[in-house]
Write a protein that holds these residues in place. Structure first.
Motif, PDB file in Angstrom:
ATOM      1  N   MET A   1       0.848  -1.190   0.000  1.00  0.00           N
ATOM      2  CA  MET A   1       0.000   0.000   0.000  1.00  0.00           C
ATOM      3  C   MET A   1       0.883   1.240   0.000  1.00  0.00           C
ATOM      4  N   PRO A   2       0.306   2.437  -0.286  1.00  0.00           N
ATOM      5  CA  PRO A   2       1.101   3.636  -0.418  1.00  0.00           C
ATOM      6  C   PRO A   2       1.683   4.096   0.896  1.00  0.00           C
ATOM      7  N   ARG A   3       2.649   4.984   0.797  1.00  0.00           N
ATOM      8  CA  ARG A   3       3.254   5.590   1.964  1.00  0.00           C
ATOM      9  C   ARG A   3       2.195   6.374   2.722  1.00  0.00           C
ATOM     10  N   ARG A   4       2.328   6.417   4.051  1.00  0.00           N
ATOM     11  CA  ARG A   4       1.384   7.130   4.905  1.00  0.00           C
ATOM     12  C   ARG A   4       1.279   8.594   4.513  1.00  0.00           C
ATOM     13  N   LEU A   5       0.061   9.095   4.350  1.00  0.00           N
ATOM     14  CA  LEU A   5      -0.165  10.506   4.092  1.00  0.00           C
ATOM     15  C   LEU A   5       0.281  11.299   5.306  1.00  0.00           C
ATOM     16  N   PHE A   6       1.026  12.379   5.071  1.00  0.00           N
ATOM     17  CA  PHE A   6       1.499  13.220   6.166  1.00  0.00           C
ATOM     18  C   PHE A   6       1.194  14.671   5.852  1.00  0.00           C
ATOM     19  N   LEU A   7       0.489  15.330   6.759  1.00  0.00           N
ATOM     20  CA  LEU A   7       0.225  16.758   6.670  1.00  0.00           C
ATOM     21  C   LEU A   7       0.962  17.434   7.807  1.00  0.00           C
ATOM     22  N   SER A   8       1.957  18.246   7.488  1.00  0.00           N
ATOM     23  CA  SER A   8       2.811  18.866   8.505  1.00  0.00           C
ATOM     24  C   SER A   8       2.009  19.740   9.460  1.00  0.00           C
ATOM     25  N   SER A   9       2.465  19.776  10.704  1.00  0.00           N
ATOM     26  CA  SER A   9       1.851  20.648  11.717  1.00  0.00           C
ATOM     27  C   SER A   9       2.325  22.085  11.586  1.00  0.00           C
ATOM     28  N   GLY A  10       3.439  22.266  10.881  1.00  0.00           N
ATOM     29  CA  GLY A  10       4.058  23.585  10.820  1.00  0.00           C
ATOM     30  C   GLY A  10       5.037  23.824  11.950  1.00  0.00           C
ATOM     31  N   ASP A  11       5.139  22.891  12.867  1.00  0.00           N
ATOM     32  CA  ASP A  11       6.077  22.973  13.989  1.00  0.00           C
ATOM     33  C   ASP A  11       7.112  21.872  13.797  1.00  0.00           C
ATOM     34  N   LEU A  12       8.370  22.243  13.610  1.00  0.00           N
ATOM     35  CA  LEU A  12       9.418  21.266  13.300  1.00  0.00           C
ATOM     36  C   LEU A  12       9.579  20.220  14.394  1.00  0.00           C
ATOM     37  N   VAL A  13       9.531  20.642  15.641  1.00  0.00           N
ATOM     38  CA  VAL A  13       9.706  19.691  16.752  1.00  0.00           C
ATOM     39  C   VAL A  13       8.534  18.711  16.795  1.00  0.00           C
ATOM     40  N   ALA A  14       7.317  19.222  16.615  1.00  0.00           N
ATOM     41  CA  ALA A  14       6.139  18.345  16.616  1.00  0.00           C
ATOM     42  C   ALA A  14       6.213  17.348  15.461  1.00  0.00           C
ATOM     43  N   ASP A 123       1.426  -8.451  -4.821  1.00  0.00           N
ATOM     44  CA  ASP A 123       1.306  -8.517  -3.363  1.00  0.00           C
ATOM     45  C   ASP A 123      -0.052  -9.057  -2.920  1.00  0.00           C
ATOM     46  N   LEU A 124      -1.111  -8.699  -3.660  1.00  0.00           N
ATOM     47  CA  LEU A 124      -2.470  -9.059  -3.248  1.00  0.00           C
ATOM     48  C   LEU A 124      -3.115 -10.123  -4.126  1.00  0.00           C
ATOM     49  N   GLY A 125      -2.400 -10.577  -5.148  1.00  0.00           N
ATOM     50  CA  GLY A 125      -2.942 -11.619  -6.016  1.00  0.00           C
ATOM     51  C   GLY A 125      -4.230 -11.210  -6.686  1.00  0.00           C
ATOM     52  N   TYR A 126      -4.316  -9.976  -7.130  1.00  0.00           N
ATOM     53  CA  TYR A 126      -5.561  -9.432  -7.681  1.00  0.00           C
ATOM     54  C   TYR A 126      -5.970 -10.153  -8.956  1.00  0.00           C
ATOM     55  N   ARG A 127      -7.265 -10.477  -9.055  1.00  0.00           N
ATOM     56  CA  ARG A 127      -7.775 -11.250 -10.183  1.00  0.00           C
ATOM     57  C   ARG A 127      -9.172 -10.789 -10.615  1.00  0.00           C
ATOM     58  N   GLY A 128      -9.545  -9.575 -10.216  1.00  0.00           N
ATOM     59  CA  GLY A 128     -10.874  -9.073 -10.510  1.00  0.00           C
ATOM     60  C   GLY A 128     -11.234  -9.020 -11.988  1.00  0.00           C
ATOM     61  N   PRO A 129     -10.408  -8.407 -12.840  1.00  0.00           N
ATOM     62  CA  PRO A 129     -10.772  -8.310 -14.261  1.00  0.00           C
ATOM     63  C   PRO A 129     -10.970  -9.655 -14.941  1.00  0.00           C
ATOM     64  N   SER A 130     -10.112 -10.619 -14.653  1.00  0.00           N
ATOM     65  CA  SER A 130     -10.254 -11.926 -15.292  1.00  0.00           C
ATOM     66  C   SER A 130     -11.529 -12.628 -14.820  1.00  0.00           C
ATOM     67  N   LEU A 131     -11.889 -12.470 -13.561  1.00  0.00           N
ATOM     68  CA  LEU A 131     -13.137 -13.051 -13.058  1.00  0.00           C
ATOM     69  C   LEU A 131     -14.342 -12.395 -13.721  1.00  0.00           C
TER      70      LEU A 131
END
Length: 308
Positions: A1-14, A123-131
């Motif tokens: 799955m994708p990298r975790r979405l991160f929205l900065s707090s604007g505070d470097l220490v936080a 990774d997930l063995g996806y097979r939806g279109p063929s089904l």
């Protein structure tokens, strides 16, 4: 799955404390991670990403009320809900079911797009279109009708895996997806006559009556709570004799639930009622898993319906 979405707090220490907390979370030290997130929130009370991850940790620890409070702070701090906090609130029973926030779906798949095919297929063995292809071919054979369609619509088209499976059976495909990143990947395949960045329901609403012969949705309806509205529009857009084919995740009960993977699971009776209300005839409703999670097949259904 994708990298975790991160929205900065604007505070470097936080932000740094959030990063350390995420490392601890990945290592399984949830209590220490929660402590660091609390520290980050003290420094930046409106730190949406920290509130969201804190909610995940509290939920994992079985601290339901604390998780609900954290997810609400995350959602209230970002009304568009890029993290999908509302889905956790639904899952925890704190709020009623509703459709997924568009910003969450867009953020999820825009991040996912560059490695979508690799992750889904390998990774997930996806097979939806063929089904789906197999089910449509079988349904058309049973109805003594050809399995070739002049005008197709691929709802939630992603990178184009559905269109690739049906390439020999559809003369002209339109692809619709909420993620611009996915549309970019789909465009590179050359499989589509046109591509639109839009959600499925609104993508259908702008189409003329009887303007499609096949409507396809491979692993896309799992991101839609209210299938009845989408199927009603599909019924209007389909020409007489047209086909709608889609996959869903399912469960043993009635109605719709939020599954562990934060996707909707639809009960068989709900699907049957939605198809009937749309004025469609059910051709096939077959148990079939389109993907694995933790190497275990996710319960699902392959559905084919037609318009008389």
């Amino acid at each position: 799955m994708p990298r975790r979405l991160f929205l900065s707090s604007g505070d470097l220490v936080a932000d740094r404390r959030y990063g350390f907390a995420r490392d601890l979370q990945m290592r399984g030290d949830l209590a220490a991670a929660a402590d660091l997130l609390e520290q980050a929130i003290e420094l930046a009370p409106h730190f949406v990403s920290a509130w969201f991850v804190l909610g995940e940790i509290r939920q994992k620890l079985g601290e339901r009320e604390a998780a609900i409070a954290a997810f609400r702070r995350a959602r209230d701090g970002d009304p568009q809900d890029h993290h999908g906090a509302s889905l956790h609130l639904m899952q925890l029973g704190a709020e009623g079911l509703s459709d997924m926030p568009k910003a969450y779906v867009q953020a999820l798949f825009d991040q996912y797009a560059p490695r979508f095919d690799e992750a889904l297929l390998h990774d997930l063995g996806y097979r939806g279109p063929s089904l789906l292809l197999k089910a449509v071919l079988s349904a058309r054979t049973a109805a003594n009708k050809p399995a070739f369609f002049k005008r197709g619509i691929d709802l939630g088209c992603g990178t184009g895996l559905g269109a690739a499976a049906f390439a020999k059976n559809v003369d002209r495909f339109i692809g619709i997806d909420l993620s611009a990143g996915m549309i970019e990947q789909a465009r590179a395949t050359g499989l589509y006559a046109d591509l639109e960045v839009q959600d499925m329901l609104n993508g259908l609403r702008v189409r003329d009556d009887a303007s499609a012969d096949l409507i396809l949705a491979a692993d896309a309806m799992v991101y839609v709570c209210d299938l009845a509205s989408v199927l009603a529009e599909a019924g209007r857009v389909l020409a007489p004799g047209g086909v709608v084919a889609f996959t869903v995740e399912t469960h043993d009960g009635e109605g719709v639930v939020i599954g562990d993977g934060l996707r909707y699971a639809h009960g068989e009776s709900y699907i049957g009622a939605a198809i009937e209300a749309a004025g469609l005839n059910l051709s096939a409703l077959q148990p079939a898993s389109t993907r694995n999670e933790g190497r275990v097949p996710v319960p699902g259904l392959v559905v084919v319906a037609s318009k008389m």
